[in-house]
Scaffold this motif. Structure first.
Motif, mmCIF file in Angstrom:
data_model
loop_
_atom_site.group_PDB
_atom_site.id
_atom_site.type_symbol
_atom_site.label_atom_id
_atom_site.label_comp_id
_atom_site.label_asym_id
_atom_site.label_seq_id
_atom_site.Cartn_x
_atom_site.Cartn_y
_atom_site.Cartn_z
ATOM 1 N N LEU A 148 0.417 -1.331 0.353
ATOM 2 C CA LEU A 148 -0.311 -0.010 -0.251
ATOM 3 C C LEU A 148 0.820 1.912 0.144
ATOM 4 O O LEU A 148 1.300 1.529 0.965
ATOM 5 N N GLY A 149 0.532 1.877 -1.216
ATOM 6 C CA GLY A 149 1.721 2.916 -1.072
ATOM 7 C C GLY A 149 0.541 4.534 -0.162
ATOM 8 O O GLY A 149 -0.657 4.776 -0.350
ATOM 9 N N VAL A 150 1.889 5.602 0.869
ATOM 10 C CA VAL A 150 0.946 5.697 0.878
ATOM 11 C C VAL A 150 2.078 6.920 1.121
ATOM 12 O O VAL A 150 3.548 7.833 0.955
ATOM 13 N N GLN A 151 1.431 8.329 1.637
ATOM 14 C CA GLN A 151 2.681 9.725 1.681
ATOM 15 C C GLN A 151 2.906 9.775 3.191
ATOM 16 O O GLN A 151 1.900 10.077 3.847
ATOM 17 N N THR A 152 4.563 9.643 3.310
ATOM 18 C CA THR A 152 4.959 9.413 4.824
ATOM 19 C C THR A 152 4.358 10.810 5.513
ATOM 20 O O THR A 152 5.018 12.110 5.481
ATOM 21 N N GLY A 153 4.138 10.347 6.459
ATOM 22 C CA GLY A 153 3.774 11.248 7.292
ATOM 23 C C GLY A 153 2.169 11.680 7.692
ATOM 24 O O GLY A 153 2.243 12.745 8.287
ATOM 25 N N THR A 154 1.927 10.820 6.747
ATOM 26 C CA THR A 154 0.058 11.839 6.648
ATOM 27 C C THR A 154 -0.740 10.566 7.655
ATOM 28 O O THR A 154 0.106 9.213 8.184
ATOM 29 N N THR A 155 -2.203 10.874 8.032
ATOM 30 C CA THR A 155 -2.819 10.153 8.433
ATOM 31 C C THR A 155 -2.830 8.813 7.801
ATOM 32 O O THR A 155 -3.143 7.591 9.055
ATOM 33 N N GLY A 156 -3.252 8.598 6.655
ATOM 34 C CA GLY A 156 -3.080 7.237 5.401
ATOM 35 C C GLY A 156 -2.043 6.677 6.487
ATOM 36 O O GLY A 156 -1.976 5.609 5.924
ATOM 37 N N ASP A 157 -1.039 7.188 6.224
ATOM 38 C CA ASP A 157 0.341 6.206 6.283
ATOM 39 C C ASP A 157 0.690 5.779 8.040
ATOM 40 O O ASP A 157 0.456 4.351 8.273
ATOM 41 N N ASN A 158 -0.745 6.394 8.890
ATOM 42 C CA ASN A 158 -0.001 6.420 9.987
ATOM 43 C C ASN A 158 -1.196 5.037 10.578
ATOM 44 O O ASN A 158 -1.087 4.172 11.200
ATOM 45 N N ILE A 159 -2.147 5.367 10.021
ATOM 46 C CA ILE A 159 -3.102 4.411 9.655
ATOM 47 C C ILE A 159 -3.005 2.473 8.994
ATOM 48 O O ILE A 159 -3.379 2.030 9.790
ATOM 49 N N VAL A 160 -2.336 2.718 8.306
ATOM 50 C CA VAL A 160 -2.497 1.561 7.441
ATOM 51 C C VAL A 160 -1.027 0.960 8.380
ATOM 52 O O VAL A 160 -1.223 -0.244 8.973
ATOM 53 N N GLY A 172 -0.834 -7.671 7.100
ATOM 54 C CA GLY A 172 -0.513 -8.500 5.910
ATOM 55 C C GLY A 172 0.072 -7.889 5.019
ATOM 56 O O GLY A 172 1.313 -8.080 4.503
ATOM 57 N N ALA A 173 -0.385 -6.121 4.842
ATOM 58 C CA ALA A 173 -0.026 -5.611 4.129
ATOM 59 C C ALA A 173 1.156 -4.919 4.226
ATOM 60 O O ALA A 173 2.080 -4.883 5.426
ATOM 61 N N THR A 174 1.912 -4.522 3.148
ATOM 62 C CA THR A 174 3.309 -3.285 3.579
ATOM 63 C C THR A 174 2.877 -2.303 2.942
ATOM 64 O O THR A 174 2.537 -1.793 2.211
ATOM 65 N N ALA A 175 3.335 -1.331 4.013
ATOM 66 C CA ALA A 175 3.063 0.395 3.506
ATOM 67 C C ALA A 175 4.564 0.678 3.107
ATOM 68 O O ALA A 175 5.591 -0.027 3.804
ATOM 69 N N LYS A 176 4.487 1.331 1.874
ATOM 70 C CA LYS A 176 5.593 2.517 1.505
ATOM 71 C C LYS A 176 5.591 3.482 1.608
ATOM 72 O O LYS A 176 4.845 4.279 0.736
ATOM 73 N N GLY A 177 6.046 4.287 2.092
ATOM 74 C CA GLY A 177 5.889 5.319 1.812
ATOM 75 C C GLY A 177 6.940 6.324 0.288
ATOM 76 O O GLY A 177 7.930 5.977 -0.419
ATOM 77 N N TYR A 178 6.085 7.734 0.130
ATOM 78 C CA TYR A 178 6.422 8.432 -0.414
ATOM 79 C C TYR A 178 6.218 9.725 -0.713
ATOM 80 O O TYR A 178 6.106 10.034 0.147
ATOM 81 N N ASP A 179 7.313 10.605 -0.896
ATOM 82 C CA ASP A 179 6.888 11.941 -0.860
ATOM 83 C C ASP A 179 5.801 12.841 -0.805
ATOM 84 O O ASP A 179 5.126 14.044 0.150
ATOM 85 N N ASN A 180 5.228 11.929 -1.568
ATOM 86 C CA ASN A 180 2.773 13.046 -2.059
ATOM 87 C C ASN A 180 2.359 11.812 -2.930
ATOM 88 O O ASN A 180 3.070 10.783 -3.196
ATOM 89 N N ALA A 181 1.385 12.100 -2.988
ATOM 90 C CA ALA A 181 0.296 11.298 -3.028
ATOM 91 C C ALA A 181 0.156 10.893 -4.506
ATOM 92 O O ALA A 181 0.217 9.512 -5.399
ATOM 93 N N LEU A 182 1.354 11.921 -5.385
ATOM 94 C CA LEU A 182 0.982 11.657 -6.844
ATOM 95 C C LEU A 182 2.189 11.078 -6.957
ATOM 96 O O LEU A 182 1.780 9.908 -8.372
ATOM 97 N N ILE A 183 3.005 10.838 -6.535
ATOM 98 C CA ILE A 183 4.075 9.959 -6.872
ATOM 99 C C ILE A 183 3.906 8.925 -6.641
ATOM 100 O O ILE A 183 4.162 8.078 -7.835
ATOM 101 N N ALA A 184 3.090 8.812 -5.850
ATOM 102 C CA ALA A 184 2.519 7.095 -4.909
ATOM 103 C C ALA A 184 1.762 6.405 -6.184
ATOM 104 O O ALA A 184 1.833 5.079 -5.976
#
Length: 266
Positions: A148-160, A172-184
């Protein structure tokens, strides 16, 4: 009846406090136009996004309104999202980047009154890749064991992160951080399976890409955005609250949401 009268009096007193704080802050800068620094991250449409060489969006409109009301020069600083809350150390700086008000963040900064309260986590995914339930939402089971792509530091990131750690919705999912949602979102199908991000940003990204769609995740609560200021900076905070109160009453923020949503879709 007495309770209603008391509530009205309380509202009036709060407005007077906001107005007095605004007057004090403006008076202090009468002879010198101070800069208002706005820390944001430009990959979060429609709240902030790049248009040519300029950063625009709903949050930038709000920042302009605050700077104008306070008689200050606005300087926008485009930084990494996860550095905003920890980086607000100046009295004349604010964080305005679709920042959800959370208890953890309130330990580091003070937040304004909410200016947007319909931030719900959505999933961006390839068209037809996920099946919706009867309420047209995505069940968390469909996101298990996915990247699961997330924007690093956002609540979406924290929730995942929390749901994965606790074996919840995204076990069982894996959170993958990105600089922003567009890049993700650009990395869907390559570096990640889907992207988890706030509703409006997810819808804007999907609307701009014919191969993607976005739907709400079932079982998660809505969030509210606030403006962050340095801890204890009550004069600036009260002034901002007064300005936000007026913008909300006048319907300006809803107007900007509509305008910038249409601009991105075009």
């Amino acid at each position: 009846f007495l309770e209603v009268i008391m509530k009205k009096i309380l509202v009036i007193l709060l407005i007077i406090v906001f107005a007095c704080s605004l007057f004090v802050l403006s008076a202090c800068e009468k002879d010198k136009k101070t800069v208002l620094y706005v820390y944001t991250e430009s990959g979060f449409p429609p709240f902030e996004y790049s248009k040519g060489d300029e950063i625009v969006g709903v949050d930038i409109e709000i920042a302009k309104a605050i700077a104008k009301e306070l008689g200050m020069e606005l300087v926008v600083r485009d930084v990494m999202f996860d550095s905003i809350v920890s980086g607000i150390n100046e009295d004349n700086a604010i964080g305005l980047a679709g920042i959800t008000i959370t208890p953890d963040r309130e330990q580091a900064v003070d937040f304004s009154i909410p200016y947007f309260g319909d931030a719900i986590q959505y999933v961006i995914y390839p068209k037809g890749a996920l099946e919706l339930n009867d309420e047209l939402m995505i069940e968390g089971d469909l996101l298990k064991n996915k990247v699961l792509g997330v924007q690093t530091g956002t609540t979406g990131d924290n929730i995942v992160q929390v749901e994965v750690k606790e074996g919840g919705l995204f076990a069982g999912a894996t959170a993958k951080g990105y600089d922003n949602a567009l890049i993700a979102a650009d990395d869907i199908g390559s570096g990640c399976d889907y992207v988890v991000i706030d509703r409006l940003t997810a819808l804007q990204i999907a609307a701009a890409n014919n191969n993607l769609e976005a739907s709400q995740i079932a079982g998660l609560d809505a969030e509210s955005y606030g403006i962050a200021v340095k801890k204890g900076n009550k004069v600036l905070l009260n002034a901002i609250n007064w300005i936000l109160h007026n913008l909300l009453e006048e319907g300006k923020i809803d107007q900007w949401l509509e305008e910038h949503s249409e601009s991105i879709e075009e």
